[in-house]
Design a protein around this motif. Structure first.
Motif, PDB file in Angstrom:
ATOM      1  N   LEU A   1     141.600 -19.951  53.541  1.00  0.00           N
ATOM      2  CA  LEU A   1     140.906 -20.542  52.391  1.00  0.00           C
ATOM      3  C   LEU A   1     140.852 -19.550  51.229  1.00  0.00           C
ATOM      4  N   VAL A   2     141.241 -20.012  50.065  1.00  0.00           N
ATOM      5  CA  VAL A   2     141.243 -19.171  48.864  1.00  0.00           C
ATOM      6  C   VAL A   2     140.497 -19.889  47.739  1.00  0.00           C
ATOM      7  N   ALA A   3     139.510 -19.225  47.158  1.00  0.00           N
ATOM      8  CA  ALA A   3     138.861 -19.788  45.967  1.00  0.00           C
ATOM      9  C   ALA A   3     139.668 -19.347  44.751  1.00  0.00           C
ATOM     10  N   PHE A   4     139.856 -20.283  43.832  1.00  0.00           N
ATOM     11  CA  PHE A   4     140.700 -19.981  42.664  1.00  0.00           C
ATOM     12  C   PHE A   4     140.117 -20.612  41.392  1.00  0.00           C
ATOM     13  N   PRO A   5     140.429 -19.989  40.234  1.00  0.00           N
ATOM     14  CA  PRO A   5     139.902 -20.537  38.986  1.00  0.00           C
ATOM     15  C   PRO A   5     140.711 -21.745  38.519  1.00  0.00           C
ATOM     16  N   THR A   6     140.053 -22.676  37.863  1.00  0.00           N
ATOM     17  CA  THR A   6     140.764 -23.743  37.155  1.00  0.00           C
ATOM     18  C   THR A   6     140.123 -23.803  35.762  1.00  0.00           C
ATOM     19  N   GLU A   7     140.555 -24.749  34.938  1.00  0.00           N
ATOM     20  CA  GLU A   7     139.946 -24.848  33.601  1.00  0.00           C
ATOM     21  C   GLU A   7     138.552 -25.470  33.661  1.00  0.00           C
ATOM     22  N   THR A   8     138.175 -26.043  34.814  1.00  0.00           N
ATOM     23  CA  THR A   8     136.854 -26.695  34.913  1.00  0.00           C
ATOM     24  C   THR A   8     135.862 -25.770  35.615  1.00  0.00           C
ATOM     25  N   VAL A   9     135.990 -25.625  36.932  1.00  0.00           N
ATOM     26  CA  VAL A   9     135.148 -24.718  37.730  1.00  0.00           C
ATOM     27  C   VAL A   9     136.056 -24.097  38.793  1.00  0.00           C
ATOM     28  N   TYR A  10     135.532 -23.137  39.560  1.00  0.00           N
ATOM     29  CA  TYR A  10     136.335 -22.559  40.644  1.00  0.00           C
ATOM     30  C   TYR A  10     136.451 -23.578  41.789  1.00  0.00           C
ATOM     31  N   GLY A  11     137.654 -23.657  42.382  1.00  0.00           N
ATOM     32  CA  GLY A  11     137.869 -24.541  43.515  1.00  0.00           C
ATOM     33  C   GLY A  11     138.020 -23.730  44.792  1.00  0.00           C
ATOM     34  N   LEU A  12     137.725 -24.375  45.925  1.00  0.00           N
ATOM     35  CA  LEU A  12     137.942 -23.725  47.224  1.00  0.00           C
ATOM     36  C   LEU A  12     139.139 -24.404  47.882  1.00  0.00           C
ATOM     37  N   GLY A  13     140.279 -23.703  47.896  1.00  0.00           N
ATOM     38  CA  GLY A  13     141.529 -24.339  48.264  1.00  0.00           C
ATOM     39  C   GLY A  13     141.972 -24.140  49.705  1.00  0.00           C
ATOM     40  N   ALA A  14     142.650 -25.173  50.220  1.00  0.00           N
ATOM     41  CA  ALA A  14     143.356 -25.100  51.505  1.00  0.00           C
ATOM     42  C   ALA A  14     144.629 -25.930  51.364  1.00  0.00           C
ATOM     43  N   ASP A  15     145.633 -25.620  52.165  1.00  0.00           N
ATOM     44  CA  ASP A  15     146.862 -26.426  52.211  1.00  0.00           C
ATOM     45  C   ASP A  15     146.483 -27.866  52.572  1.00  0.00           C
ATOM     46  N   ALA A  16     146.735 -28.805  51.660  1.00  0.00           N
ATOM     47  CA  ALA A  16     146.295 -30.196  51.866  1.00  0.00           C
ATOM     48  C   ALA A  16     146.955 -30.841  53.081  1.00  0.00           C
ATOM     49  N   PHE A  17     148.092 -30.313  53.503  1.00  0.00           N
ATOM     50  CA  PHE A  17     148.777 -30.914  54.654  1.00  0.00           C
ATOM     51  C   PHE A  17     148.448 -30.196  55.964  1.00  0.00           C
ATOM     52  N   ASN A  18     147.497 -29.274  55.928  1.00  0.00           N
ATOM     53  CA  ASN A  18     147.046 -28.588  57.136  1.00  0.00           C
ATOM     54  C   ASN A  18     145.610 -29.052  57.448  1.00  0.00           C
ATOM     55  N   ALA A  19     145.502 -30.049  58.331  1.00  0.00           N
ATOM     56  CA  ALA A  19     144.197 -30.690  58.580  1.00  0.00           C
ATOM     57  C   ALA A  19     143.158 -29.691  59.084  1.00  0.00           C
TER      58      ALA A  19
END
Ligand code: TXA
Ligand code: MG
Length: 341
Positions: A26-44
């Motif tokens: 899991l990696v938190a990353f910046p976007t133009e709105t707020v920070y997101g908490l990301g995961a590979d969408a195809f890895n359930a």
């Protein structure tokens, strides 16, 4: 082990973060709105951990982030003409579009719904991260469920630093409130959450229906829950400017420690222990960018009460008022609130 803090401005760091995502981290990353908490969408399994670390109920679906329009083919069953128009006008940008889901996308991402929410962020580092990871990235805002969204890497660390692999620090987001969420239903556009793309801008492209959720009704977009974005400190949304509150507070026998979340300049506020001003110029764009950090700052002061001034519900003000109303969770009007105590 605390999350590794990486720089969103270093290509090597973006690549390192992408490898973490590819390996199911899991990696938190910046976007133009707020920070997101990301995961590979195809890895359930990786996506399941997002729900776990955020303490997010699994009925609340995630937005999948992409770096190129073609990726919508992997996420949606078909692309309605209206979605094409919206993508052409607002992507990359703070608009999330909900359409019929492609079966290949794991059900956990969409909380079992037959639709999938997708957006392409307008942020160079976010786009590069997704590109390097080579997969769409499922990401909610990187805060504990129900709490104020993060607009700094520090805010992400405060909430999730002990439970995720890395945070990409990209400074403060340009917009500061989350994306607008719209659903395309039988060719019609339905607004599920106001956000970075204004209703005025959307209305130029198509007629927009607002979805009204009645109490007790099953919710369609769980961001529509009554309480959300809420500080731990009792948070009251005022019906008018702060000036009106003095009269109401004078009637109290006690002197609560009060923080004020002001829309514009504050000349004199005898009852305020701490004041956060969203915009000296009363500019809604600037106010949106400052909103969540100001809320977090006031919350850290361990005050008895936070009072928030309303803002005009136009342009980005509609999204700000949505967040303030949900943070207040029904506590609207100071007199009203005190009478209920
Ligand atoms: O700006 C944003 O949208 C940020 C950044 C990180 O991209 N993300 C964000 O995610 O705000 P989150 O999880 O905090 O909010 C997603 C919203 C929720 O209200 C959720 O219920 C709604 O999108 N949503 C997601 N999938 C949906 C679907 N299939 N149908 C309806 N609503 C959906
Ligand atoms: Mg959120």
């Amino acid at each position: 082990m605390p999350a590794k803090i990486l720089s969103a401005r270093e290509i090597s760091h973006l690549k390192e973060a992408a490898v973490i995502l590819k390996n199911g981290g899991l990696v938190a990353f910046p976007t133009e709105t707020v920070y997101g908490l990301g995961a590979d969408a195809f890895n359930a399994k990786a996506v399941a951990r997002i729900f776990e670390v955020k303490k997010r109920p699994t009925f609340d679906p995630l937005i999948t982030h992409i770096s190129k329009k073609e990726d919508t083919n992997r996420l949606w069953k078909k692309i309605p003409p209206l979605a094409e128009r919206l993508m052409a006008c607002f992507w990359p940008g703070p608009l999330t579009i909900v359409c019929e889901k492609n079966e290949a996308l794991p059900d956990i991402v969409t909380a079992g719904l037959s639709t999938a929410a997708v957006r392409m962020p307008d942020h160079a580092a976010a786009l590069q991260l997704i590109e390097f990871a080579g997969t769409p990235v499922a990401a909610p805002s990187a805060n504990l469920f129900g709490y104020t969204s993060p607009t700094t890497a520090k805010a992400v660390m405060d909430d999730l630093g002990e439970s995720i692999e890395a945070v990409l620090d990209g400074g403060s987001p340009r917009i500061g409130v989350e994306s607008t969420v719209v659903k395309i239903e039988e060719g019609e556009l339905v607004l599920l959450r106001p956000g970075g793309v204004t209703l005025e801008a959307l209305s130029k492209i198509a007629r927009v229906r607002k979805r009204v959720v009645k109490a007790g009704q099953g919710m369609e977009s769980p961001g529509q829950t009554e309480s959300h974005y809420a500080p731990w400190t009792p948070f009251v949304l005022l019906s008018k400017s702060y000036k009106d509150s003095s009269r109401v507070l004078k009637k109290l026998k006690i002197r609560p420690r009060i923080g004020l979340l002001a829309f514009g300049p504050v000349k004199d506020c005898p009852f305020c222990e701490k004041i956060e001003i969203l915009s000296e110029k009363k500019d809604l764009v600037e106010a949106a960018a400052n909103l969540f950090l100001a809320m977090r700052k006031l919350d850290k002061m361990h005050l008895d009460l936070i009072l928030a001034e309303p803002v005009p519900a136009k342009g980005l003000g509609l999204a700000i008022m949505d967040r303030l109303t949900k943070a207040a969770a029904g506590k609207v009007g100071l007199e009203n609130y005190l009478n209920k105590l």
